[in-house]
Design a protein around this motif. Structure first.
Motif, PDB file in Angstrom:
ATOM      1  N   ILE A   3       1.134  -1.273   0.006  1.00 53.78           N
ATOM      2  CA  ILE A   3       0.219  -0.201   0.171  1.00 53.78           C
ATOM      3  C   ILE A   3       0.872   1.554   0.192  1.00 53.78           C
ATOM      4  O   ILE A   3       1.831   1.380   0.048  1.00 53.78           O
ATOM      5  CB  ILE A   3      -1.088  -0.389   0.994  1.00 53.78           C
ATOM      6  N   PRO A   4       0.307   2.580  -1.231  1.00 51.54           N
ATOM      7  CA  PRO A   4       1.850   3.478  -0.409  1.00 51.54           C
ATOM      8  C   PRO A   4       1.440   4.205   0.111  1.00 51.54           C
ATOM      9  O   PRO A   4       0.719   3.985   1.025  1.00 51.54           O
ATOM     10  CB  PRO A   4       0.335   4.303  -2.381  1.00 51.54           C
ATOM     11  N   GLY A   5       2.359   3.967   1.168  1.00 49.05           N
ATOM     12  CA  GLY A   5       3.212   5.168   1.746  1.00 49.05           C
ATOM     13  C   GLY A   5       2.884   4.442   2.869  1.00 49.05           C
ATOM     14  O   GLY A   5       2.879   5.312   4.650  1.00 49.05           O
ATOM     15  N   VAL A   6       3.239   3.543   3.546  1.00 48.50           N
ATOM     16  CA  VAL A   6       3.021   2.737   4.181  1.00 48.50           C
ATOM     17  C   VAL A   6       4.681   2.439   4.654  1.00 48.50           C
ATOM     18  O   VAL A   6       5.344   1.514   3.763  1.00 48.50           O
ATOM     19  CB  VAL A   6       2.909   1.659   3.779  1.00 48.50           C
ATOM     20  N   ALA A   7       5.541   2.585   5.632  1.00 49.19           N
ATOM     21  CA  ALA A   7       7.136   2.799   5.474  1.00 49.19           C
ATOM     22  C   ALA A   7       7.467   1.536   6.237  1.00 49.19           C
ATOM     23  O   ALA A   7       8.263   0.795   6.126  1.00 49.19           O
ATOM     24  CB  ALA A   7       7.588   3.492   6.901  1.00 49.19           C
ATOM     25  N   ARG A   8       6.587   0.740   6.896  1.00 45.80           N
ATOM     26  CA  ARG A   8       6.494  -0.606   7.558  1.00 45.80           C
ATOM     27  C   ARG A   8       5.250  -0.910   8.460  1.00 45.80           C
ATOM     28  O   ARG A   8       4.476  -0.456   8.625  1.00 45.80           O
ATOM     29  CB  ARG A   8       7.505  -0.598   8.922  1.00 45.80           C
ATOM     30  N   VAL A   9       5.473  -2.367   7.788  1.00 46.43           N
ATOM     31  CA  VAL A   9       4.522  -3.587   8.741  1.00 46.43           C
ATOM     32  C   VAL A   9       5.433  -4.150  10.081  1.00 46.43           C
ATOM     33  O   VAL A   9       5.849  -4.654  10.492  1.00 46.43           O
ATOM     34  CB  VAL A   9       3.833  -4.420   7.377  1.00 46.43           C
ATOM     35  N   TRP A  10       4.592  -3.996  11.124  1.00 44.96           N
ATOM     36  CA  TRP A  10       4.193  -4.874  12.376  1.00 44.96           C
ATOM     37  C   TRP A  10       3.078  -5.777  12.878  1.00 44.96           C
ATOM     38  O   TRP A  10       2.360  -5.335  12.280  1.00 44.96           O
ATOM     39  CB  TRP A  10       4.210  -3.616  13.281  1.00 44.96           C
ATOM     40  N   THR A  11       4.004  -6.786  12.769  1.00 42.55           N
ATOM     41  CA  THR A  11       3.085  -8.015  13.733  1.00 42.55           C
ATOM     42  C   THR A  11       2.845  -7.549  14.481  1.00 42.55           C
ATOM     43  O   THR A  11       3.611  -6.817  15.461  1.00 42.55           O
ATOM     44  CB  THR A  11       3.367  -8.933  12.834  1.00 42.55           C
ATOM     45  N   ARG A  12       1.376  -8.239  15.683  1.00 48.38           N
ATOM     46  CA  ARG A  12       1.218  -7.651  17.230  1.00 48.38           C
ATOM     47  C   ARG A  12       2.642  -8.059  17.773  1.00 48.38           C
ATOM     48  O   ARG A  12       2.716  -7.109  19.015  1.00 48.38           O
ATOM     49  CB  ARG A  12      -0.333  -8.528  17.312  1.00 48.38           C
ATOM     50  N   ASP A  13       2.504  -9.135  17.701  1.00 45.87           N
ATOM     51  CA  ASP A  13       3.940  -9.931  18.461  1.00 45.87           C
ATOM     52  C   ASP A  13       5.670  -8.648  18.639  1.00 45.87           C
ATOM     53  O   ASP A  13       5.829  -8.832  20.070  1.00 45.87           O
ATOM     54  CB  ASP A  13       4.844 -10.980  18.028  1.00 45.87           C
ATOM     55  N   GLU A  14       5.441  -7.845  17.369  1.00 45.98           N
ATOM     56  CA  GLU A  14       6.768  -7.281  16.855  1.00 45.98           C
ATOM     57  C   GLU A  14       6.758  -5.660  18.072  1.00 45.98           C
ATOM     58  O   GLU A  14       7.368  -5.864  18.968  1.00 45.98           O
ATOM     59  CB  GLU A  14       7.428  -6.693  15.820  1.00 45.98           C
ATOM     60  N   ILE A  15       4.786  -5.918  18.213  1.00 44.93           N
ATOM     61  CA  ILE A  15       4.968  -4.440  19.282  1.00 44.93           C
ATOM     62  C   ILE A  15       4.409  -4.694  20.733  1.00 44.93           C
ATOM     63  O   ILE A  15       4.491  -3.496  21.158  1.00 44.93           O
ATOM     64  CB  ILE A  15       4.501  -2.846  18.167  1.00 44.93           C
ATOM     65  N   TYR A  16       3.359  -5.775  21.278  1.00 50.70           N
ATOM     66  CA  TYR A  16       3.232  -5.530  21.824  1.00 50.70           C
ATOM     67  C   TYR A  16       3.766  -6.983  22.579  1.00 50.70           C
ATOM     68  O   TYR A  16       4.045  -7.527  22.770  1.00 50.70           O
ATOM     69  CB  TYR A  16       1.910  -5.883  21.642  1.00 50.70           C
ATOM     70  N   SER A  17       3.249  -6.457  24.092  1.00 51.89           N
ATOM     71  CA  SER A  17       3.277  -7.999  24.788  1.00 51.89           C
ATOM     72  C   SER A  17       2.161  -7.712  25.742  1.00 51.89           C
ATOM     73  O   SER A  17       2.109  -6.407  26.528  1.00 51.89           O
ATOM     74  CB  SER A  17       4.684  -7.858  25.303  1.00 51.89           C
ATOM     75  N   GLY A  18       1.988  -8.634  26.899  1.00 52.03           N
ATOM     76  CA  GLY A  18       1.042  -9.024  27.936  1.00 52.03           C
ATOM     77  C   GLY A  18       0.284  -9.709  27.368  1.00 52.03           C
ATOM     78  O   GLY A  18      -0.599 -10.806  26.703  1.00 52.03           O
ATOM     79  N   ALA A  19      -0.897  -9.741  28.150  1.00 51.02           N
ATOM     80  CA  ALA A  19      -2.111 -11.025  28.562  1.00 51.02           C
ATOM     81  C   ALA A  19      -3.137 -10.547  27.907  1.00 51.02           C
ATOM     82  O   ALA A  19      -4.202 -11.772  27.157  1.00 51.02           O
ATOM     83  CB  ALA A  19      -2.807 -11.130  30.119  1.00 51.02           C
TER      84      ALA A  19
END
Ligand SMILES: [Zn+2]
Length: 471
Positions: free
Chosen positions: A346-362
């Motif tokens: 998609i134009p304008g997308v700099a980086r795609v993050w998956t949930r495991d890469e940015i969040y931690s917790g229950a």
């Protein structure tokens, strides 16, 4: 008051530093205190960000990722009203005053006074405890006109002033205080660096000056930054093209009107059955006070999602780059790889993050599967039933400024020393503010104490006393 926090929604040093010669109090804080950029949560949006700030925890521990989240089972969008969520720093500090911080409705009972902020439906109890209510005569949470109404700038200015003055009037009784200037975010979005915005900052700066007189220490903080926009990108056609999202026939020409009609027809049933966790008609009123794309899109979203989207589609997008895989779709949704591949194109997308890469917790199970970080100045929207892919912002017709990953922080006052802080994250604010009161942070937070306090007032570290709050 020992410490006062002035929350400044969407404040960004790139704009404020240009205007410091107009803003003598912010300039003094910048010159004599400790300040810098503050990295926000992902995505950098108001509702999760103020909660991450207040708790020192990442969204995965809070289960809070945006203003709302898709409910695949019920085929609707559920609004997040996280006021009940425990663990904010003002619950760990005795004698606190909190005015207008987003995400504090419904008002939680604290040792002090809580006056809720956005989103807060008109006509609901917005403050606790009950004794404060008669002292808030004339106070309002929401503007009387929506953004883009010609009276909005004046109205927003008046409301911000009222909220700041309410805080100043009540502050002397309290040890900790926080007042958040929320509508400056709308003004940034719609007017950029226009003189309307400068006038608002002059008014805010004067209030900050008065708060510097009434508190020993003053903290400035924003939930995220903001900067000029280059374009909107609509993610819907790209998902459709990849077979990840299917729409049904566009039966409703005017979805917003349809929702308002719905609100008149079924309010009682909605209220009884869904309580205030969901998009209620009364909440839709408060949401309409937000600007595009939210005020146009979110009130209609529940309706749009119910009727326009094929709920067996593999993916549901929300604004600001959030993508949720549909657990009810055939074969439990398409592979994460397919979604990542599609979104990265998609134009304008700099980086795609998956949930495991940015969040931690229950609560990471509630997180979007993918968050697309946009190039600065690109706003990713999800416009169901609209075929445009890219369009430029137009001044006077919606947003010309959007959010940035880095907001601001500043510490100033009696107990602050002129250290420099290289990298500060929004999670660091809670433990750092608690350290001014010698209150140890809860063990499960993600932040660290920033080195902003003067050596001379550094107290010996002590474990919390049993059965009583440290003072
Ligand atoms: Zn914000």
């Amino acid at each position: 008051m020992k410490l006062a926090v002035v929350g400044l929604d969407s404040a960004d040093w790139t704009l404020l530093d240009q205007w410091l010669h107009h803003l003598p109090h912010i300039a003094a804080i910048r010159r004599e205190g400790v300040s810098g950029p503050l990295e926000s949560c992902r995505p950098p949006v108001t509702i999760p960000a103020w909660k991450c700030y207040a708790t020192g925890k990442n969204p995965g521990k809070l289960g809070l990722y945006w203003f709302a989240h898709p409910n695949f089972e019920k085929r609707q969008l559920d609004l997040n009203l996280p006021g009940d969520m425990p663990g904010s720093l003002w619950e760990l500090l005795p004698r606190s005053l909190v005015v207008n911080t987003p995400g504090t409705f419904p008002p939680r009972t604290i040792d002090g006074v809580m006056v809720s902020g956005f989103p807060c439906p008109d006509g609901e109890a917005f403050a606790s405890p009950p004794w404060i209510v008669p002292r808030l005569q004339g106070y309002r949470v929401n503007t009387r006109v929506p953004p883009r109404h010609p009276d909005f700038p004046r109205e927003a200015m008046e409301l911000m002033k009222l909220q700041l003055e309410t805080f100043e009037r009540l502050a002397p009784r309290f040890r900790f205080g926080q007042v958040t200037v929320f509508h400056i975010d709308e003004l940034h979005h719609l007017y950029g660096s226009d003189s309307i915005v400068l006038d608002a900052w002059r008014m805010i700066d004067e209030a900050i000056g008065r708060i510097m007189d009434l508190a020993d220490n003053v903290v400035l903080v924003s939930d995220h930054g903001s900067g000029p926009m280059k374009e909107f990108v609509n993610v819907v056609p790209f998902l459709q093209g990849a077979g990840l999202l299917r729409l049904r026939r566009d039966w409703a020409k005017a979805p917003l009107r349809a929702l308002q009609g719905l609100a008149r027809v079924v309010p009682r049933r909605w209220r009884a059955g869904l309580r205030n966790r969901w998009i209620l008609p009364r909440v839709a009123d408060a949401i309409q006070m937000r600007v595009e794309p939210l005020h146009e899109w979110l009130p209609a979203a529940s309706n749009q999602l119910r009727h326009r989207v094929d709920w067996m589609s593999p993916v549901m997008p929300l604004n600001q780059g959030l993508f949720f895989r549909n657990p009810a779709a055939n074969g439990n949704g398409r592979a994460l790889e397919d979604l990542r591949d599609c979104v990265s194109e998609i134009p304008g997308v700099a980086r795609v993050w998956t949930r495991d890469e940015i969040y931690s917790g229950a609560h990471t199970g509630l997180a979007p599967d993918v968050w697309a970080e946009a190039v600065p100045g690109v706003e990713l929207s999800a416009r169901f039933g609209e075929t445009w892919e890219r369009r430029p912002p137009e001044k006077g017709a919606g947003w010309i400024v959007n959010h940035r990953q880095h907001g601001i922080f500043a510490f100033y006052g009696r107990d602050v020393d002129g250290h420099t802080v290289d990298a500060a994250r929004i999670y660091d604010m809670c433990p750092t503010i608690l350290s001014f009161f010698n209150v140890p942070p809860p063990p499960d937070i993600d932040g660290h104490v920033l080195p902003v306090r003067a050596e001379r007032s550094e107290p010996p570290r002590q474990p919390p006393r049993q059965g009583g709050r440290p003072r």
